[in-house]
Design an enzyme around this catalytic site. Sequence first.
Site, PDB file in Angstrom:
ATOM      1  N   LYS A  22       0.897  -1.268  -0.092  1.00  0.00           N
ATOM      2  CA  LYS A  22      -0.075   0.116  -0.017  1.00  0.00           C
ATOM      3  C   LYS A  22       0.900   1.173   0.025  1.00  0.00           C
ATOM      4  O   LYS A  22       0.538   2.208  -0.821  1.00  0.00           O
ATOM      5  CB  LYS A  22      -0.915  -0.097   1.310  1.00  0.00           C
ATOM      6  CG  LYS A  22      -1.369   1.314   1.634  1.00  0.00           C
ATOM      7  CD  LYS A  22      -2.273   1.318   2.861  1.00  0.00           C
ATOM      8  CE  LYS A  22      -2.635   2.554   3.641  1.00  0.00           C
ATOM      9  NZ  LYS A  22      -1.427   3.321   4.084  1.00  0.00           N
ATOM     10  N   ASN A  23       1.850   1.161   0.982  1.00  0.00           N
ATOM     11  CA  ASN A  23       2.712   2.694   1.147  1.00  0.00           C
ATOM     12  C   ASN A  23       3.725   2.767  -0.188  1.00  0.00           C
ATOM     13  O   ASN A  23       4.050   4.067  -0.189  1.00  0.00           O
ATOM     14  CB  ASN A  23       3.448   2.419   2.439  1.00  0.00           C
ATOM     15  CG  ASN A  23       2.430   2.606   3.619  1.00  0.00           C
ATOM     16  OD1 ASN A  23       1.350   2.898   3.279  1.00  0.00           O
ATOM     17  ND2 ASN A  23       2.948   2.277   4.836  1.00  0.00           N
ATOM     18  N   ARG A  92      -4.334  10.019   3.150  1.00  0.00           N
ATOM     19  CA  ARG A  92      -3.257  10.612   3.614  1.00  0.00           C
ATOM     20  C   ARG A  92      -2.298  10.888   2.420  1.00  0.00           C
ATOM     21  O   ARG A  92      -1.861  12.267   2.289  1.00  0.00           O
ATOM     22  CB  ARG A  92      -2.292   9.717   4.733  1.00  0.00           C
ATOM     23  CG  ARG A  92      -1.166  10.432   5.251  1.00  0.00           C
ATOM     24  CD  ARG A  92      -1.553  11.239   6.012  1.00  0.00           C
ATOM     25  NE  ARG A  92      -0.495  11.800   6.626  1.00  0.00           N
ATOM     26  CZ  ARG A  92      -0.396  13.223   7.303  1.00  0.00           C
ATOM     27  NH1 ARG A  92      -1.360  13.956   7.388  1.00  0.00           N
ATOM     28  NH2 ARG A  92       0.904  13.713   7.629  1.00  0.00           N
ATOM     29  N   CYS A 116      -5.802   8.046   8.521  1.00  0.00           N
ATOM     30  CA  CYS A 116      -6.259   7.530   9.932  1.00  0.00           C
ATOM     31  C   CYS A 116      -6.005   8.528  11.063  1.00  0.00           C
ATOM     32  O   CYS A 116      -5.208   9.150  10.856  1.00  0.00           O
ATOM     33  CB  CYS A 116      -5.670   6.136  10.190  1.00  0.00           C
ATOM     34  SG  CYS A 116      -6.184   4.907   9.439  1.00  0.00           S
ATOM     35  N   ARG A 121      -0.515  14.241  12.693  1.00  0.00           N
ATOM     36  CA  ARG A 121      -0.063  14.271  11.313  1.00  0.00           C
ATOM     37  C   ARG A 121       0.332  15.270  10.748  1.00  0.00           C
ATOM     38  O   ARG A 121      -0.167  15.745   9.713  1.00  0.00           O
ATOM     39  CB  ARG A 121      -0.864  13.374  10.746  1.00  0.00           C
ATOM     40  CG  ARG A 121      -1.456  11.920  11.309  1.00  0.00           C
ATOM     41  CD  ARG A 121      -2.114  10.860  10.459  1.00  0.00           C
ATOM     42  NE  ARG A 121      -0.974  10.220   9.799  1.00  0.00           N
ATOM     43  CZ  ARG A 121      -1.168   8.993   8.878  1.00  0.00           C
ATOM     44  NH1 ARG A 121      -2.513   8.631   8.867  1.00  0.00           N
ATOM     45  NH2 ARG A 121      -0.275   8.687   8.224  1.00  0.00           N
ATOM     46  N   PRO A 122       1.123  16.197  11.343  1.00  0.00           N
ATOM     47  CA  PRO A 122       1.648  17.405  10.573  1.00  0.00           C
ATOM     48  C   PRO A 122       2.456  17.448   9.288  1.00  0.00           C
ATOM     49  O   PRO A 122       2.899  15.959   8.969  1.00  0.00           O
ATOM     50  CB  PRO A 122       2.498  18.228  11.644  1.00  0.00           C
ATOM     51  CG  PRO A 122       2.861  17.111  12.458  1.00  0.00           C
ATOM     52  CD  PRO A 122       2.065  15.865  12.396  1.00  0.00           C
ATOM     53  N   ILE A 123       2.401  18.328   8.632  1.00  0.00           N
ATOM     54  CA  ILE A 123       3.104  18.172   7.366  1.00  0.00           C
ATOM     55  C   ILE A 123       4.158  19.153   7.254  1.00  0.00           C
ATOM     56  O   ILE A 123       4.750  19.596   6.088  1.00  0.00           O
ATOM     57  CB  ILE A 123       2.330  18.273   5.983  1.00  0.00           C
ATOM     58  CG1 ILE A 123       1.585  19.433   6.049  1.00  0.00           C
ATOM     59  CG2 ILE A 123       1.551  17.023   6.061  1.00  0.00           C
ATOM     60  CD1 ILE A 123       0.846  19.597   4.399  1.00  0.00           C
ATOM     61  N   ASP A 304       3.553   0.234  11.977  1.00  0.00           N
ATOM     62  CA  ASP A 304       2.271  -0.191  11.435  1.00  0.00           C
ATOM     63  C   ASP A 304       1.971  -1.800  11.894  1.00  0.00           C
ATOM     64  O   ASP A 304       0.772  -2.329  11.782  1.00  0.00           O
ATOM     65  CB  ASP A 304       2.259  -0.301   9.831  1.00  0.00           C
ATOM     66  CG  ASP A 304       2.176   1.084   9.515  1.00  0.00           C
ATOM     67  OD1 ASP A 304       2.070   1.938  10.135  1.00  0.00           O
ATOM     68  OD2 ASP A 304       2.129   1.205   8.093  1.00  0.00           O
ATOM     69  N   ARG A 396      -9.435   0.401   3.544  1.00  0.00           N
ATOM     70  CA  ARG A 396      -8.353   1.316   2.931  1.00  0.00           C
ATOM     71  C   ARG A 396      -7.080   0.460   2.660  1.00  0.00           C
ATOM     72  O   ARG A 396      -6.472   1.036   1.806  1.00  0.00           O
ATOM     73  CB  ARG A 396      -7.932   2.471   3.907  1.00  0.00           C
ATOM     74  CG  ARG A 396      -9.110   3.357   4.120  1.00  0.00           C
ATOM     75  CD  ARG A 396      -8.683   4.693   4.647  1.00  0.00           C
ATOM     76  NE  ARG A 396      -7.378   4.776   4.329  1.00  0.00           N
ATOM     77  CZ  ARG A 396      -6.558   5.235   5.183  1.00  0.00           C
ATOM     78  NH1 ARG A 396      -6.692   5.344   6.454  1.00  0.00           N
ATOM     79  NH2 ARG A 396      -5.488   5.408   4.665  1.00  0.00           N
TER      80      ARG A 396
HETATM   81  C1  UD1 Z   1       4.042   6.555   6.634  1.00  0.00           C
HETATM   82  C2  UD1 Z   1       3.241   5.310   6.138  1.00  0.00           C
HETATM   83  C3  UD1 Z   1       2.542   4.848   7.451  1.00  0.00           C
HETATM   84  C4  UD1 Z   1       3.600   4.571   8.669  1.00  0.00           C
HETATM   85  C5  UD1 Z   1       4.635   5.835   8.494  1.00  0.00           C
HETATM   86  C6  UD1 Z   1       5.777   5.691   9.554  1.00  0.00           C
HETATM   87  C7  UD1 Z   1       2.547   5.902   3.995  1.00  0.00           C
HETATM   88  C8  UD1 Z   1       1.342   6.485   3.162  1.00  0.00           C
HETATM   89  N1  UD1 Z   1       2.045   5.965   5.232  1.00  0.00           N
HETATM   90  O1  UD1 Z   1       3.196   7.602   6.736  1.00  0.00           O
HETATM   91  O2  UD1 Z   1       1.944   3.590   7.396  1.00  0.00           O
HETATM   92  O3  UD1 Z   1       3.214   4.419   9.888  1.00  0.00           O
HETATM   93  O4  UD1 Z   1       5.117   6.262   7.426  1.00  0.00           O
HETATM   94  O5  UD1 Z   1       6.572   4.560   9.089  1.00  0.00           O
HETATM   95  O6  UD1 Z   1       3.470   5.420   3.421  1.00  0.00           O
HETATM   96  N2  UD1 Z   1       5.813  14.191  11.084  1.00  0.00           N
HETATM   97  C9  UD1 Z   1       6.128  15.486  11.341  1.00  0.00           C
HETATM   98  N3  UD1 Z   1       6.234  16.481  10.450  1.00  0.00           N
HETATM   99  C10 UD1 Z   1       5.873  15.995   9.120  1.00  0.00           C
HETATM  100  C11 UD1 Z   1       5.690  14.469   8.718  1.00  0.00           C
HETATM  101  C12 UD1 Z   1       5.847  13.713   9.766  1.00  0.00           C
HETATM  102  O7  UD1 Z   1       6.082  15.823  12.529  1.00  0.00           O
HETATM  103  O8  UD1 Z   1       5.989  16.898   8.195  1.00  0.00           O
HETATM  104  C13 UD1 Z   1       6.225  13.277  12.234  1.00  0.00           C
HETATM  105  C14 UD1 Z   1       4.760  12.414  12.172  1.00  0.00           C
HETATM  106  O9  UD1 Z   1       3.754  13.255  13.105  1.00  0.00           O
HETATM  107  C15 UD1 Z   1       5.007  10.860  12.811  1.00  0.00           C
HETATM  108  C16 UD1 Z   1       6.407  10.703  12.129  1.00  0.00           C
HETATM  109  O10 UD1 Z   1       6.935  12.125  11.869  1.00  0.00           O
HETATM  110  O11 UD1 Z   1       5.204  11.173  14.401  1.00  0.00           O
HETATM  111  C17 UD1 Z   1       6.386  10.024  10.998  1.00  0.00           C
HETATM  112  O12 UD1 Z   1       5.436  10.573  10.030  1.00  0.00           O
HETATM  113  P1  UD1 Z   1       5.878   9.807   8.522  1.00  0.00           P
HETATM  114  O13 UD1 Z   1       7.053   9.056   8.464  1.00  0.00           O
HETATM  115  O14 UD1 Z   1       5.783  11.128   7.808  1.00  0.00           O
HETATM  116  O15 UD1 Z   1       4.596   9.075   8.379  1.00  0.00           O
HETATM  117  P2  UD1 Z   1       3.842   9.064   6.858  1.00  0.00           P
HETATM  118  O16 UD1 Z   1       4.748   9.324   5.936  1.00  0.00           O
HETATM  119  O17 UD1 Z   1       2.676   9.936   7.219  1.00  0.00           O
END
Ligand code: UD1
Length: 417
Positions: A22-23, A92, A116, A121-123, A304, A396
Amino acid sequence: MEKIVIEGGYPLKGTITIGGAKNSAVALIPAALLATGKSTIKNVPNITDRDALFQIVKLLNCDIKQNDKTIDIDTTKLENVLISEELSVKLRASYYFMGVLLGRYKHVEIYFPGGCNIGSRPIDLHLKGFKALGAKVSKRGHKYTITADELKGAEIKLDFASVGATINIMFAAVLAKGRTIIHNAAKEVEIINIVDFLNKMGAKISGAGSDTLIIDGVQELKGAQIEVIPDRIEAGTYMLIGALLGDNLKIEGIIPEHNQALLAKFNEMGVKYKLNKNSIILNKCDNLKATNVTTEVYPGFPTDLGQPMSVLMTQAKGVGVMEETIWENRVGHYPYLQRMGANIELDGLKATIKGKTELHGMEINATDLRGGAALIMAGLIANGKTTISDIGYILRGYENIINKLSNVGAKIKLEEI
Ligand code: UD1
């Protein structure tokens, strides 16, 4: 609306075949839009996140042809159209269109992504990366506008090795001028799959799988072919199910190295398994030993799989601790496990699990994708009937989960509410 109904306690035998990750797939589909012409992506999993991405790709005026698990995406008529909030919040991974459209058009307007409810989940790391490449970011309500006169390669150090930020920044950087270096990049195997695709399109990226990614910008990318790698989280979930209920249950189509952290825990706990090159055969074991697990970035124990793993821990003798360190809210399934009979003390993100306990079937709700999978596992081992509502989360990310399980002997079905 549908719910999942499970009659627990049946041994599982036969073969479960693992689908595409999926990812990986949710990033490979947007990545196709970085190239001109037609790309082919094979082994795309049949999950609802895929369907949401198809809707976005069609909205952006690309053609999609689907033949079972192979999809062709033709970007000849691509248009930089605003993706509605209704579509963005479906998943997401809609945020990958930020990097892709910024890369191709130097301008993108897009709403905050969904996904989820496992934390805030900030960006911010994605946006910091875009800014480092020369983009300006503004936000009005939930809508971001990201724009640049030109994107220029830069050195970017991520504060956290975020999977999403690594991929999204890479998407914006492949067509930028000059060299971008991402330090503290995520090392997840899905990133290697995505870099492979981009390089086949003509990108110049090295370092995938290490913590330093080097991207030398090119002027144009051309459509290419890629196959989605097997889903190590789906594989891990069924491996855990095999440890709970297997009667020579075979999980096929896996890459064992991708599940090293889980296999190491299996060894500690005494799980009975036989590993082959691309498959594993598991048997239920009645005297599992308790263990402690802390979720980490790859190659550590995957966040996960933390929730599914916690169900196996309820069946091990002794006291074990499951600690989540990546997401703030990956604990929604614990109250249900407690009500089903598990002995769990929850302190923030740390669950102390005392086993072994019998679980009893009841009516429960899926709180998120992986928590939902954990509750299916609990239902499969519980006495009596378990009914799970809010199953949209599960569908999903797990393709054909009902069929895959019922084909190996589980009493599990979908019912209309
Ligand atoms: C991806 C995976 C998800 C997995 C996660 C960690 C996808 C679609 N999803 O999610 O299944 O659980 O990796 O292996 O690939 N963070 C920030 N700022 C940001 C981005 C992230 O603070 O701009 C923090 C998040 O809040 C979280 C951590 O970093 O605590 C990990 O996030 P991230 O690795 O970005 O996860 P995703 O890519 O959303």
